[in-house]
Design an enzyme around this catalytic site. Structure first.
Site, PDB file in Angstrom:
ATOM      1  N   GLU A   1       0.853  -1.203   0.000  1.00  0.00           N
ATOM      2  CA  GLU A   1       0.000   0.000   0.000  1.00  0.00           C
ATOM      3  C   GLU A   1       0.882   1.244   0.000  1.00  0.00           C
ATOM      4  OE1 GLU A   1      -2.925   0.814   3.109  1.00  0.00           O
ATOM      5  OE2 GLU A   1      -3.776   2.394   1.835  1.00  0.00           O
TER       6      GLU A   1
ATOM      7  N   GLU B   1       4.723   5.218   3.752  1.00  0.00           N
ATOM      8  CA  GLU B   1       4.100   6.486   4.130  1.00  0.00           C
ATOM      9  C   GLU B   1       5.197   7.437   4.628  1.00  0.00           C
ATOM     10  OE1 GLU B   1       0.837   7.968   3.981  1.00  0.00           O
ATOM     11  OE2 GLU B   1       2.214   9.549   4.555  1.00  0.00           O
TER      12      GLU B   1
ATOM     13  N   ASP C   1       9.916   8.080   0.658  1.00  0.00           N
ATOM     14  CA  ASP C   1       9.222   8.371  -0.592  1.00  0.00           C
ATOM     15  C   ASP C   1       8.976   7.076  -1.377  1.00  0.00           C
ATOM     16  OD1 ASP C   1       8.479   9.153  -3.164  1.00  0.00           O
ATOM     17  OD2 ASP C   1       9.829  10.861  -3.201  1.00  0.00           O
TER      18      ASP C   1
ATOM     19  N   ASP D   1      -2.940  12.265  -2.777  1.00  0.00           N
ATOM     20  CA  ASP D   1      -3.208  13.713  -2.744  1.00  0.00           C
ATOM     21  C   ASP D   1      -3.546  14.183  -4.160  1.00  0.00           C
ATOM     22  OD1 ASP D   1      -2.342  14.310   0.115  1.00  0.00           O
ATOM     23  OD2 ASP D   1      -0.572  13.302  -0.674  1.00  0.00           O
TER      24      ASP D   1
ATOM     25  N   LYS E   1      -4.729  22.271  -7.857  1.00  0.00           N
ATOM     26  CA  LYS E   1      -4.363  23.465  -8.639  1.00  0.00           C
ATOM     27  C   LYS E   1      -3.531  23.066  -9.850  1.00  0.00           C
ATOM     28  CE  LYS E   1      -4.289  26.695  -4.809  1.00  0.00           C
ATOM     29  NZ  LYS E   1      -3.455  27.298  -3.801  1.00  0.00           N
TER      30      LYS E   1
ATOM     31  N   GLU F   1     -11.338   8.688   2.704  1.00  0.00           N
ATOM     32  CA  GLU F   1     -12.578   8.520   1.936  1.00  0.00           C
ATOM     33  C   GLU F   1     -13.801   8.825   2.802  1.00  0.00           C
ATOM     34  OE1 GLU F   1     -12.949   4.423   0.843  1.00  0.00           O
ATOM     35  OE2 GLU F   1     -14.467   4.827  -0.680  1.00  0.00           O
TER      36      GLU F   1
HETATM   37  C1  LIG Z   1      -4.792  11.983   1.030  1.00  0.00           C
HETATM   38  S1  LIG Z   1      -3.814  10.920   1.975  1.00  0.00           S
HETATM   39  C2  LIG Z   1      -4.695   9.372   1.886  1.00  0.00           C
HETATM   40  C3  LIG Z   1      -4.297   8.418   2.981  1.00  0.00           C
HETATM   41  C4  LIG Z   1      -4.991   7.034   2.962  1.00  0.00           C
HETATM   42  N1  LIG Z   1      -4.634   6.279   1.790  1.00  0.00           N
HETATM   43  C5  LIG Z   1      -6.490   7.165   3.081  1.00  0.00           C
HETATM   44  O1  LIG Z   1      -7.199   6.939   2.079  1.00  0.00           O
HETATM   45  O2  LIG Z   1      -6.971   7.469   4.187  1.00  0.00           O
HETATM   46  C6  LIG Z   1      -2.421  10.601   0.919  1.00  0.00           C
HETATM   47  C7  LIG Z   1      -1.204  10.073   1.674  1.00  0.00           C
HETATM   48  O3  LIG Z   1      -0.171   9.744   0.766  1.00  0.00           O
HETATM   49  C8  LIG Z   1       1.080  10.061   1.355  1.00  0.00           C
HETATM   50  N2  LIG Z   1       2.055  10.226   0.264  1.00  0.00           N
HETATM   51  C9  LIG Z   1       1.985  11.102  -0.755  1.00  0.00           C
HETATM   52  N3  LIG Z   1       3.029  10.957  -1.585  1.00  0.00           N
HETATM   53  C10 LIG Z   1       3.786   9.936  -1.061  1.00  0.00           C
HETATM   54  C11 LIG Z   1       5.009   9.332  -1.460  1.00  0.00           C
HETATM   55  N4  LIG Z   1       5.660   9.720  -2.560  1.00  0.00           N
HETATM   56  N5  LIG Z   1       5.512   8.342  -0.696  1.00  0.00           N
HETATM   57  C12 LIG Z   1       4.856   7.950   0.432  1.00  0.00           C
HETATM   58  N6  LIG Z   1       3.693   8.490   0.860  1.00  0.00           N
HETATM   59  C13 LIG Z   1       3.171   9.470   0.126  1.00  0.00           C
HETATM   60  C14 LIG Z   1       0.798  11.352   2.123  1.00  0.00           C
HETATM   61  O4  LIG Z   1       1.716  11.566   3.168  1.00  0.00           O
HETATM   62  C15 LIG Z   1      -0.619  11.088   2.636  1.00  0.00           C
HETATM   63  O5  LIG Z   1      -0.601  10.515   3.933  1.00  0.00           O
END
Ligand SMILES: C[S@@+](CC[C@H](N)C(=O)[O-])C[C@H]1O[C@@H](n2cnc3c(N)ncnc32)[C@H](O)[C@@H]1O
Length: 229
Positions: free
Chosen positions: A60, A85, A112, A135, A139, A211
């Site tokens: 995930e 994460e 990352d 995310d 924009k 969600e």
């Molecule tokens: C909008 S949140 C959604 C979290 C979860 N999947 C949910 O649906 O509740 C997006 C998550 O992706 C993580 N994220 C974004 N880019 C990432 C990357 N390149 N590597 C690891 N995590 C990342 C962010 O830190 C954030 O916690």
């Protein structure tokens, strides 16, 4: 580039927000990282050695606070789970939950996802990759920060076994359309529901924390499911 110029900063799909971890989330890193954590410095993972067995593997990406990952790992002890994460409180919370439930089929990276895919995940070694509610970077000037880009999707495809599944979901329609266009253009993947077709909403997955928040605001949901050829 001259000697005084800094190399360009890579475009990241996230901004790490610090300083909001609870005490138990902070402590979890010290107490449980050795048990559950994986580090990029260890290089490519030999999964059977990491988990002590050779089972189906689910990755995930961006697990947020870890609720979905923990739910799945609890429900499927016969499978192994890897979470990535960068949000420190989310990693801390997931560690606390993993320990509380005594999970032995879960490992985490706090780095990352692109680096983890490139530097640590062996090709053709995953049965499933989950990307739930990345995310959306709404924009226009930030669209380049969206994690779903051709290079990322090609990399995910490379890491899946033939027949392996890439499951995505978003509640942002413009991002859903962007995902569909990028995924359809990846020659190594096949849309399980037919060309340029979304999967049924919330297809075979738990409701995620992000969600649930969107649902309260009346957001629609788009799922996409692709299979490695
Ligand atoms: C909008 S949140 C959604 C979290 C979860 N999947 C949910 O649906 O509740 C997006 C998550 O992706 C993580 N994220 C974004 N880019 C990432 C990357 N390149 N590597 C690891 N995590 C990342 C962010 O830190 C954030 O916690």
């Amino acid at each position: 580039m001259t000697l005084t110029q800094k190399p360009p900063r890579p475009i990241r799909s996230y901004v790490v927000r610090q300083g909001r971890s609870s005490k138990s989330q902070q402590q979890a890193r010290d107490l449980y990282w050795q048990q559950y954590g994986l580090n990029l410095s260890e290089g490519f993972c030999g999964w059977p050695a990491v988990f002590g067995r050779d089972a189906a593997r689910v990755l995930e990406i961006g697990f947020g606070m870890g609720d979905t990952l923990i739910t799945l790992a609890k429900a499927h002890p016969e499978m192994d789970f890897i979470g990535i994460e960068v949000h420190p409180p989310g990693v801390g919370r997931c560690l606390v939950q993993a320990q509380a439930h005594g999970l032995t089929n879960l490992k985490l990276y706090a780095e990352d996802a692109l680096s983890v895919l490139e530097e640590a995940i062996p090709d053709g070694s995953l049965d499933k990759v989950l990307l739930y509610f990345p995310d959306p970077w709404p924009k226009k000037k930030h669209h380049k920060r969206r994690i779903v880009q051709s290079n990322f999707v090609n990399l995910v495809a490379q890491k899946l076994k033939p027949g392996g599944v890439f499951h995505m979901a978003t509640d942002w329609q413009a991002y859903a359309d962007h995902m569909l266009a990028i995924l359809e253009a990846c020659p190594a993947l096949r849309n399980t529901f037919g060309k340029s077709t979304f999967a049924p909403s919330q297809y075979l997955r738990p409701l995620t924390k992000f969600e649930a928040r969107g649902q309260k605001l009346g957001h629609d949901i788009w799922d996409l499911v692709y299979e490695r050829r």
